[in-house]
Scaffold this motif. Structure first.
Motif, PDB file in Angstrom:
ATOM      1  N   THR A 113      34.845 -24.676  82.614  1.00  0.00           N
ATOM      2  CA  THR A 113      33.537 -24.684  83.257  1.00  0.00           C
ATOM      3  C   THR A 113      33.535 -23.729  84.440  1.00  0.00           C
ATOM      4  N   GLY A 114      32.589 -22.811  84.436  1.00  0.00           N
ATOM      5  CA  GLY A 114      32.484 -21.862  85.531  1.00  0.00           C
ATOM      6  C   GLY A 114      31.687 -22.397  86.696  1.00  0.00           C
ATOM      7  N   GLU A 115      30.726 -23.314  86.411  1.00  0.00           N
ATOM      8  CA  GLU A 115      29.888 -23.803  87.500  1.00  0.00           C
ATOM      9  C   GLU A 115      29.272 -25.175  87.268  1.00  0.00           C
TER      10      GLU A 115
ATOM     11  N   PRO B 292      22.153 -16.792  99.731  1.00  0.00           N
ATOM     12  CA  PRO B 292      22.078 -16.139  98.431  1.00  0.00           C
ATOM     13  C   PRO B 292      22.459 -16.980  97.211  1.00  0.00           C
ATOM     14  N   ILE B 293      23.111 -18.112  97.395  1.00  0.00           N
ATOM     15  CA  ILE B 293      23.592 -18.842  96.223  1.00  0.00           C
ATOM     16  C   ILE B 293      22.398 -19.438  95.478  1.00  0.00           C
ATOM     17  N   ASP B 294      22.282 -19.091  94.215  1.00  0.00           N
ATOM     18  CA  ASP B 294      21.075 -19.418  93.443  1.00  0.00           C
ATOM     19  C   ASP B 294      21.473 -19.964  92.073  1.00  0.00           C
ATOM     20  N   PRO B 295      21.666 -21.281  91.953  1.00  0.00           N
ATOM     21  CA  PRO B 295      22.059 -21.859  90.666  1.00  0.00           C
ATOM     22  C   PRO B 295      20.913 -21.974  89.669  1.00  0.00           C
TER      23      PRO B 295
ATOM     24  N   ARG C  83      30.356 -27.299  93.664  1.00  0.00           N
ATOM     25  CA  ARG C  83      30.847 -25.925  93.782  1.00  0.00           C
ATOM     26  C   ARG C  83      29.937 -24.982  92.992  1.00  0.00           C
ATOM     27  N   ALA C  84      28.650 -25.045  93.281  1.00  0.00           N
ATOM     28  CA  ALA C  84      27.652 -24.303  92.514  1.00  0.00           C
ATOM     29  C   ALA C  84      27.845 -22.795  92.645  1.00  0.00           C
ATOM     30  N   SER C  85      27.316 -22.123  91.660  1.00  0.00           N
ATOM     31  CA  SER C  85      27.379 -20.664  91.621  1.00  0.00           C
ATOM     32  C   SER C  85      25.969 -20.177  91.311  1.00  0.00           C
ATOM     33  N   GLY C  86      25.834 -19.189  90.435  1.00  0.00           N
ATOM     34  CA  GLY C  86      24.502 -18.770  90.033  1.00  0.00           C
ATOM     35  C   GLY C  86      24.339 -17.279  89.921  1.00  0.00           C
ATOM     36  N   THR C  87      23.083 -16.861  89.958  1.00  0.00           N
ATOM     37  CA  THR C  87      22.752 -15.489  89.596  1.00  0.00           C
ATOM     38  C   THR C  87      23.253 -14.453  90.582  1.00  0.00           C
ATOM     39  N   ASN C  88      23.446 -14.820  91.836  1.00  0.00           N
ATOM     40  CA  ASN C  88      23.887 -13.860  92.855  1.00  0.00           C
ATOM     41  C   ASN C  88      25.395 -13.827  93.065  1.00  0.00           C
ATOM     42  N   ALA C  89      26.135 -14.581  92.269  1.00  0.00           N
ATOM     43  CA  ALA C  89      27.557 -14.771  92.561  1.00  0.00           C
ATOM     44  C   ALA C  89      28.362 -13.481  92.463  1.00  0.00           C
ATOM     45  N   VAL C  90      27.936 -12.553  91.628  1.00  0.00           N
ATOM     46  CA  VAL C  90      28.729 -11.344  91.443  1.00  0.00           C
ATOM     47  C   VAL C  90      28.857 -10.563  92.744  1.00  0.00           C
ATOM     48  N   ARG C  91      27.852 -10.619  93.612  1.00  0.00           N
ATOM     49  CA  ARG C  91      27.917  -9.901  94.888  1.00  0.00           C
ATOM     50  C   ARG C  91      28.210 -10.821  96.074  1.00  0.00           C
ATOM     51  N   TYR C  92      27.622 -12.023  96.067  1.00  0.00           N
ATOM     52  CA  TYR C  92      27.683 -12.873  97.254  1.00  0.00           C
ATOM     53  C   TYR C  92      28.635 -14.052  97.118  1.00  0.00           C
ATOM     54  N   GLY C  93      29.250 -14.231  95.955  1.00  0.00           N
ATOM     55  CA  GLY C  93      30.186 -15.324  95.782  1.00  0.00           C
ATOM     56  C   GLY C  93      29.511 -16.636  95.408  1.00  0.00           C
TER      57      GLY C  93
END
Length: 466
Positions: free
Chosen positions: A421-423, A139-142, A155-165
């Motif tokens: 920086t968040g991501e 699910p991680i989608d930067p 340590r990428a994050s992205g659009t799905n982070a709110v649910r999948y981390g």
């Protein structure tokens, strides 16, 4: 946009060239074009050429390259897809760039355990295409089609982070080549462990300064029964952010929720052929059973209308969802497209979600008074948002103005107990702010760096200075 000198094209030791040629053959590149490709950045940083580029295909080749370079005190930079935007892979001290993009094998899928092991050069989209037939997804989608190794390193994050981390939660184990040429595994596949130091998390986010990630074992998730996307415009930024905060407080498991301000919506409409109002907008995605998704939509829709939002424009058709998220993924290029010949200076911060509306509103006031276009967009579900300064590369005054605006933004976030920086990571661009944020913690980071890489050969000049 400070200039960094390119190293001499003759700087590489002849013996090192011979050793690398013996391992990599024609996958060793000394030509300027290939070196320039690996010395640039997606963003505003100047290009700095490495002395050589090698394309690795195995961990053993990475080990050989590291040992050869360390023996001659030559810097080493790990490189994935080159999508990082804080100058994270810029070879500021020259040296050898190890391109891992040809390490693109999916090694082992364990569907019963919901995990997969891949080489570092596997791309995010490639992995999900491979997993689709097994009913699984990563699910991680930067946004960018980044490599898995690069995503772990930053340590990428992205659009799905709110649910999948984020990648911090997604990675179970790593295979890493250390600066002394050791080939180590940081953990096994077990979902939890109390066995000593958490080496996995040490290397996640280290930006290639402590080790070169060559394999990654990831958590997977089942593809939801129903996926629905929705778009909602708002009269105010406050109303949009309040809708997100209230949804989270009510326990709605938002899969994705992205904010795009009016400037970004104008850019995205033009770039991606959309027809949404040029107003602050939220892009939502909901995952679950058919009934549960409908309940989520009804709840969030009611909250949005109470906060000045429009009626939802929603779809469960895959092609419409893909078009929507493609537009979101291309938001950076859409922003740069606001001005012909412009370059982008993207920055990001993250704050506690209770301060998010205040932080974005104050930032918006600054940007409305600026002389340069600067859209706002971000992953509001976890308090993270971005600003893209759209600059004329031939006008130093604009870069200076962006510097001031960026400083105000980061200072504001830190004052709200947020992060610089968040991501995006620290790279070259936010080293001073890391010291401001972490204080003596940075000296602990330096201690770790000195212990693991005493000669400072792994991606030198990144995250902090000595």
């Amino acid at each position: 946009m400070s200039a960094l000198p390119a190293p001499s094209p003759t700087a590489l030791d002849a013996g090192l060239v011979q050793d690398l040629r013996a391992v990599f053959g024609d996958r060793l590149h000394l030509g300027e074009a290939m070196r320039a490709q690996h010395g640039g950045s997606e963003a505003h940083f100047n290009t700095v050429l490495p002395d050589a580029v090698v394309f690795a295909r195995s961990t053993e080749e990475v080990v050989a390259a590291v040992k050869a370079c360390v023996a001659r005190d030559t810097p080493i930079i790990a490189y994935g897809a080159g999508t990082s935007i804080e100058g994270n892979t810029t070879p500021v001290k020259g040296g050898v760039t190890i391109d891992l993009s040809q390490m693109d094998q999916i090694l082992q899928v364990n569907p019963e355990d919901f995990d997969v092991t891949v080489q570092a050069g596997v791309r995010r989209e490639q992995l999900n295409e491979h997993l689709r037939d097994q009913g699984l997804f990563f699910p991680i989608d930067p946004g960018a089609n980044a490599t898995i190794g690069g995503m772990a390193a930053t340590r990428a994050s992205g659009t799905n982070a709110v649910r999948y981390g984020t990648m911090r939660e997604a990675v179970l184990s790593l295979r890493v080549v250390t600066p002394d040429g050791r080939d180590i595994r940081t953990a096994r596949r077990a979902r939890k462990s109390a066995a000593g130091y958490d080496l996995t998390r040490l290397f996640i986010g280290s930006e290639g300064t402590l080790g070169i990630i060559t394999e990654v074992t990831l958590r997977l998730h089942g593809i939801p029964e129903a996926i629905l996307s929705a778009v909602c415009s708002f009269d105010t930024i406050q109303g949009a952010v309040d809708t997100v905060v209230q949804s989270i407080q009510l326990g709605v498991p938002l899969a994705r929720v992205e904010i795009l301000d009016d400037v970004q919506m104008r850019a995205s409409n033009a770039w991606s052929g959309l027809d949404y109002p040029e107003a602050t907008t939220l892009f939502f995605e909901f995952h679950g059973s058919e009934r549960y998704v409908q309940e989520q939509v009804e709840t969030v829709s009611e909250l949005a209308q109470g906060n000045g939002g429009s009626a939802f424009r929603w779809s469960n058709l895959p092609e419409e969802r893909e078009a929507l998220w493609k537009a979101r993924h291309e938001a950076y290029y859409a922003a740069i497209g606001l001005r012909k010949g412009a370059v982008g200076w993207p920055t990001d911060v993250c704050v506690p979600i209770g301060r998010l509306a205040e932080c974005i509103a104050q930032t918006k006031q600054d940007l409305e008074a600026a002389s340069i276009p600067a859209p706002i967009l971000g992953h509001v579900g976890d308090g993270n948002f971005h600003v893209v300064f759209v600059l004329d590369p031939n006008n130093p005054a604009e870069a200076a103005e962006a510097e001031v605006l960026n400083a105000r933004l980061v200072r504001r976030a830190l004052d709200m107990d947020g992060t610089c920086t968040g991501e995006h990571g620290i790279g070259l661009g936010k080293q001073d702010w890391l010291v401001e944020e972490m204080g003596e913690g940075v000296e602990v980071m330096r201690t770790l760096k000195r212990a693991i890489d005493p000669n400072n050969l792994f991606n030198p000049g990144k995250i902090f200075a000595f």
